[in-house]
Design a protein around this motif. Structure first.
Motif, short mmCIF file in Angstrom:
data_model
loop_
_atom_site.label_atom_id
_atom_site.label_comp_id
_atom_site.label_asym_id
_atom_site.label_seq_id
_atom_site.Cartn_x
_atom_site.Cartn_y
_atom_site.Cartn_z
N SER B 74 0.85 -1.19 0.00
CA SER B 74 0.00 0.00 0.00
C SER B 74 0.88 1.24 0.00
O SER B 74 1.53 1.53 0.99
N PRO B 75 0.91 1.97 -1.11
CA PRO B 75 1.82 3.14 -1.16
C PRO B 75 1.48 4.19 -0.10
O PRO B 75 2.37 4.83 0.44
N VAL B 76 0.19 4.30 0.22
CA VAL B 76 -0.21 5.32 1.21
C VAL B 76 0.39 5.00 2.57
O VAL B 76 0.98 5.86 3.22
N TRP B 79 4.18 5.38 2.54
CA TRP B 79 4.56 6.80 2.51
C TRP B 79 4.42 7.40 3.91
O TRP B 79 5.32 8.07 4.41
N ASN B 80 3.27 7.15 4.54
CA ASN B 80 3.02 7.70 5.88
C ASN B 80 4.06 7.23 6.87
O ASN B 80 4.60 8.03 7.65
N SER B 81 4.38 5.91 6.86
CA SER B 81 5.36 5.40 7.82
C SER B 81 6.74 5.95 7.48
O SER B 81 7.55 6.21 8.37
#
Lengths: 85, 113
Positions: B74-76, B79-81
């Motif tokens: 999951s790119p989202v 990215w967030n982590s």
């Protein structure tokens, strides 16, 4: 507005933008073929109008959280305060 | 008489087709608010695979379309982590640099002893 809610709103914005761009493009093509002798400008106009509608919808959606509506408790409280004064 | 009616008929047909296209777009919620637009996109996504299958059968192309592999990535989330890791590293950086510098100096002192 929670982050989850904001994320959902952005998702809706993107989906709506894609739909409106496609619809504007389609309607522009129809009008271009039927009335304007296959010129490009109705297609550009339709796509642009679709994107503009999506932008306006997105703006309303993102602002709706912060807009107070009539009948909210805050409105009634203000009315009471005005009467007291 | 017929030569006069024909252009009018042509125009009427064109207006009917264009008006019908606009009405269909309006009726299916494509020109409504964000929620209606998102719902319309979900409906379109759900309808696509059966429609594609039907068209493939119609044209005689029975070859199976390669199924889209389900990607667990999951790119989202990554990215967030990634952002969280970067910011926490930046906030810890001064302390860590001081620590390593002190350790290095201590090591050099021990060497010179």
């Amino acid at each position: 507005m929670s982050e989850k809610e904001l994320g959902k709103k952005w998702d809706r914005c993107l989906a709506d933008g894609a739909i409106k761009l496609g619809t504007g493009l389609g309607l522009g093509i129809v009008f271009s073929v039927l009335f304007f002798k296959r010129h490009t400008w109705p297609i550009s106009l339709g796509s642009g109008a679709g994107l503009g509608m999506a932008y306006a919808n997105c703006q309303n959606d993102l602002r709706s959280h912060y807009i107070l509506h009539r009948g909210d408790k805050v409105g009634l409280c203000m009315e009471k305060m005005n009467k007291m004064l | 008489m017929a030569t006069r009616i024909w252009p009018v008929m042509k125009l009427a047909t064109k207006v009917t087709i264009a008006g019908g296209a606009v009405y269909v777009a309006y009726d299916s919620g494509l020109l409504g608010n964000s929620k209606q637009g998102a719902e319309a996109l979900e409906k379109a996504k759900a309808v696509m695979p059966p429609a594609i299958e039907e068209w493939m059968k119609y044209f005689g192309l029975e070859a199976q379309l390669p199924t889209v592999p389900k990607i667990e990535f999951s790119p989202v989330d990554t990215w967030n982590s990634g952002v969280r890791w970067t910011i926490s590293s930046l906030s810890e950086a001064p302390t860590k640099v001081t620590e390593y510098t002190n350790q290095g100096l201590q090591y050099l002192k021990d060497l010179t002893k």
